[in-house]
Design a protein around this motif. Structure first.
Motif, short mmCIF file in Angstrom:
data_model
loop_
_atom_site.label_atom_id
_atom_site.label_comp_id
_atom_site.label_asym_id
_atom_site.label_seq_id
_atom_site.Cartn_x
_atom_site.Cartn_y
_atom_site.Cartn_z
N LEU A 186 39.37 53.01 28.93
CA LEU A 186 40.91 51.89 28.57
C LEU A 186 41.72 52.34 29.65
CD1 LEU A 186 40.35 51.50 24.97
CD2 LEU A 186 40.22 50.30 25.86
N GLY A 187 42.69 51.17 30.53
CA GLY A 187 43.01 51.48 31.12
C GLY A 187 44.09 50.23 31.64
N PRO A 188 45.33 49.99 32.06
CA PRO A 188 45.88 48.30 32.53
C PRO A 188 45.06 48.51 33.91
CG PRO A 188 47.70 50.53 33.43
CD PRO A 188 45.93 51.01 32.61
N GLY A 189 45.10 47.21 34.28
CA GLY A 189 44.86 46.52 35.54
C GLY A 189 44.85 46.86 36.32
N GLY A 190 44.36 47.57 37.75
CA GLY A 190 44.39 48.17 38.90
C GLY A 190 44.00 50.16 38.96
N ILE A 191 44.36 50.21 37.42
CA ILE A 191 44.11 51.58 37.35
C ILE A 191 42.84 52.94 37.94
CG2 ILE A 191 42.49 51.66 35.65
CD1 ILE A 191 45.89 53.64 36.48
N VAL B 38 26.55 47.57 31.41
CA VAL B 38 27.72 48.08 31.85
C VAL B 38 28.16 46.81 30.88
CG1 VAL B 38 29.61 48.34 33.36
CG2 VAL B 38 27.56 49.75 33.42
N LEU B 39 29.47 46.84 30.23
CA LEU B 39 30.19 45.24 29.83
C LEU B 39 31.91 45.84 30.83
CD1 LEU B 39 29.18 44.53 25.92
CD2 LEU B 39 28.63 43.94 28.15
N ASP B 40 31.77 45.11 32.15
CA ASP B 40 33.15 44.96 32.62
C ASP B 40 34.57 43.73 31.90
OD1 ASP B 40 34.54 46.30 34.54
OD2 ASP B 40 33.40 45.06 36.32
N ASN B 41 35.36 44.39 31.79
CA ASN B 41 35.97 43.48 32.01
C ASN B 41 36.52 42.84 30.46
OD1 ASN B 41 37.85 43.62 34.61
ND2 ASN B 41 35.96 42.92 35.54
N LEU B 42 36.05 43.70 29.12
CA LEU B 42 36.17 42.77 27.82
C LEU B 42 37.48 41.90 27.50
CD1 LEU B 42 34.55 42.85 25.34
CD2 LEU B 42 36.05 44.98 24.73
N ARG C 175 52.62 55.73 38.62
CA ARG C 175 52.08 55.86 37.46
C ARG C 175 50.63 56.19 38.24
NH1 ARG C 175 56.52 57.04 36.38
NH2 ARG C 175 57.57 57.03 34.15
N GLY C 176 50.19 56.69 39.52
CA GLY C 176 49.33 57.07 40.55
C GLY C 176 48.25 55.44 40.07
N ASN C 177 49.16 54.49 40.34
CA ASN C 177 48.04 53.23 39.77
C ASN C 177 46.71 53.26 41.17
OD1 ASN C 177 47.08 50.80 40.43
ND2 ASN C 177 47.88 50.44 37.66
N PRO C 178 46.00 53.17 41.20
CA PRO C 178 45.52 52.92 42.75
C PRO C 178 45.42 51.79 43.68
CG PRO C 178 43.56 53.89 41.52
CD PRO C 178 44.82 53.15 40.24
N LEU C 179 45.42 50.57 42.57
CA LEU C 179 45.20 49.47 43.34
C LEU C 179 47.44 48.98 44.08
CD1 LEU C 179 44.53 46.38 44.07
CD2 LEU C 179 45.08 45.42 41.83
N VAL C 180 48.15 49.40 42.46
CA VAL C 180 49.35 49.01 42.85
C VAL C 180 49.56 50.28 43.97
CG1 VAL C 180 51.64 49.68 41.79
CG2 VAL C 180 49.78 47.98 40.14
N GLN D 105 50.10 38.57 34.18
CA GLN D 105 48.50 38.78 33.65
C GLN D 105 49.03 39.35 32.56
OE1 GLN D 105 45.86 40.14 36.08
NE2 GLN D 105 44.54 38.38 36.20
N GLN D 106 48.84 40.73 31.83
CA GLN D 106 49.30 41.23 30.97
C GLN D 106 50.52 40.41 29.90
OE1 GLN D 106 48.92 45.20 32.53
NE2 GLN D 106 47.90 45.61 30.85
N PHE D 107 51.22 39.79 30.74
CA PHE D 107 52.78 39.78 29.40
C PHE D 107 52.09 38.65 29.05
CE2 PHE D 107 56.42 37.25 29.30
CZ PHE D 107 57.73 37.81 29.02
N GLN D 108 51.45 37.38 29.96
CA GLN D 108 51.15 35.73 28.78
C GLN D 108 50.36 36.09 28.03
OE1 GLN D 108 52.25 33.61 30.07
NE2 GLN D 108 53.30 34.24 31.30
#
Length: 443
Positions: free
Chosen positions: A152-157, A229-233, A325-330, A367-370
């Motif tokens: 689990l984790g936010p987008g881009g983590i 592997v189920l990616d992006n549930l 917060r160490g988010n790689p994509l951000v 994306q998350q806010f919506q």
């Protein structure tokens, strides 16, 4: 008619086709020496269709020909060749299903099943995560392997990247590999039908019968050790509601997770998601066969991202990593903008005392806010106005006593963080929500 290479090529992931073509050609010569010595392109195509467990009618539909034409061709050619090759009497093959079953018994299947494994994302650069990799390897390999693990984790983590690296290191311990992206929200019955048609030694299951499909899947996973592997549930979870509720029409995915988590089997299912589901929450436990891993941001390992972007002022990289917060994509997005807008100077950027929200970063949060419920959105606005850590009691005074459910949901979505001082928004989320409030207040 479609070219040969366009139909039923998935058979090559499960069968030793070249050897099978050659051996069937020898059998063909025994009973039809007057015919072309090797298998014709049509014979090869029909064979691949049967090996993929398509019926003659289904094969005919994909070849745009009449079912009777396919049935007659099979009866006059491949069925007879298979009988000779498997040392059975002529005209004893009664069902098209026997072809794959007899050839599997004869040893023509490949050593390992692979479904969608060619779709595994490429991860050319990977930073840190040694501790998480060690944990996941402990959880997913013998002797006490988990049946299911959710990351689990936010987008881009870096959830998907982590599982790609894990799969590279443990795949040789499994008989079968399945990589399934849920990004485009495939209906469960369609996804399972695709899997089951490629499973070895499994009788065909009617398409659309989800209950029978799930029974066939669990039966197979009990006899074969597969890595799934189920990616992006989260893409099949509902927007506008608290975390973990399925979109309309996708509730049967809950049955899939429950059965794979509850029933005994020797396979392992890995899942990535921005939020958990009730099935995982109920089955999860530190000593249970179902577990969850909350993926934190990168620590010092994130410096590799900044180094790759050729940023200066290395002593201040740690502050930049903490802000995002160490988010790689951000961090990749922000580092690119610092290089372009501040000539790569982290010091000059930090002097602005802002959290840089580019359109790409904003899109991730949007994306998350919506996806949030109205109660969650109102809570985000309240936390943005307060701008400092706050305890539950004050939030109840500011909004409503019924604050625990939306607050817990926001924490699970990694939008709100908790410390000893209380609850507050992550810096990037704070900047996004404040900007959103400003835009909404403008005339």
């Amino acid at each position: 008619m479609a070219a040969e290479h366009e139909l039923f090529q998935e058979a090559q992931t499960q069968w030793d086709l070249e050897k099978l073509y050659a051996d069937l050609a020898i059998a063909k010569q025994e009973i039809a020496p007057h015919k072309q010595p090797s298998l014709t392109p049509v014979e090869r195509e029909l064979l691949r269709g049967l090996l993929c467990r398509y019926s003659p009618t289904e094969i005919a539909a994909q070849r745009f020909t009449a079912p009777k034409t396919v049935e007659v061709s099979l009866s006059n050619s491949l069925y007879r060749y298979v009988e000779v090759l498997t040392q059975r009497d002529l005209n004893t093959l009664e069902s098209w299903r026997d072809v794959a079953n007899w050839l599997a018994t004869a040893g023509y299947e490949s050593a390992r099943l692979e479904i969608n494994w060619s779709q595994v994302p490429d991860v050319p650069v990977f930073y840190g995560r040694e501790e998480e990799l060690t944990t996941l390897k402990t959880w997913t390999t013998e002797p006490q392997a988990c049946r299911m693990v959710m990351v689990l984790g936010p987008g881009g983590i870096g959830k998907t990247s982590l599982l790609v690296k894990l799969a590279e290191q443990i795949q040789n311990q499994f008989d079968g590999l399945i990589w399934q992206s849920l990004r485009h929200a495939p209906p469960l019955e369609k996804m399972l039908h695709h899997w089951l048609t490629q499973f070895r030694s499994l009788h065909p299951v009617p398409a659309g019968d989800v209950h029978d499909q799930l029974c066939g899947l669990t039966e197979y996973l009990r006899t074969r050790r597969c890595l799934i592997v189920l990616d992006n549930l989260d893409t099949i979870l509902r927007e506008g509601d608290f975390a973990g509720h399925y979109r309309d029409g996708y509730e049967n995915y809950g049955d899939l997770l429950r059965r794979l988590g509850e029933e005994q089997h020797q396979s392992c299912v890995l899942i990535t998601s921005r939020e958990s589901t009730k099935e995982i929450v109920m089955l999860d436990g530190p000593s249970r066969p179902v577990r969850s891993l909350e993926l934190p941001g990168l620590g010092p390992a994130a410096e590799g991202i900044l180094q790759e972007a050729n940023l200066s002022d290395e002593k201040q990289w740690g502050q930049l990593i903490r802000i995002y917060r160490g988010n790689p994509l951000v961090l990749k997005i922000v580092a690119s903008n610092i290089r372009e807008l501040f000539s790569g100077s982290v010091s000059n950027f930090l002097k602005q005392r802002i959290t840089l929200i580019t359109s790409d970063v904003s899109f991730l949060i949007e994306q998350q806010f919506q996806r949030l419920s109205v109660a969650e959105q109102e809570l985000l606005y309240t936390l943005a106005k307060i701008r400092e850590p706050v305890d539950v009691e004050r939030l109840q005074q500011e909004l409503t006593p019924n604050i625990l459910q939306p607050l817990g949901s926001l924490v699970r979505r990694s939008l709100v963080e908790k410390s000893a001082a209380g609850f507050t928004l992550r810096p990037v989320v704070m900047e996004y929500v404040c900007d959103r409030m400003s835009r909404e207040a403008s005339p």
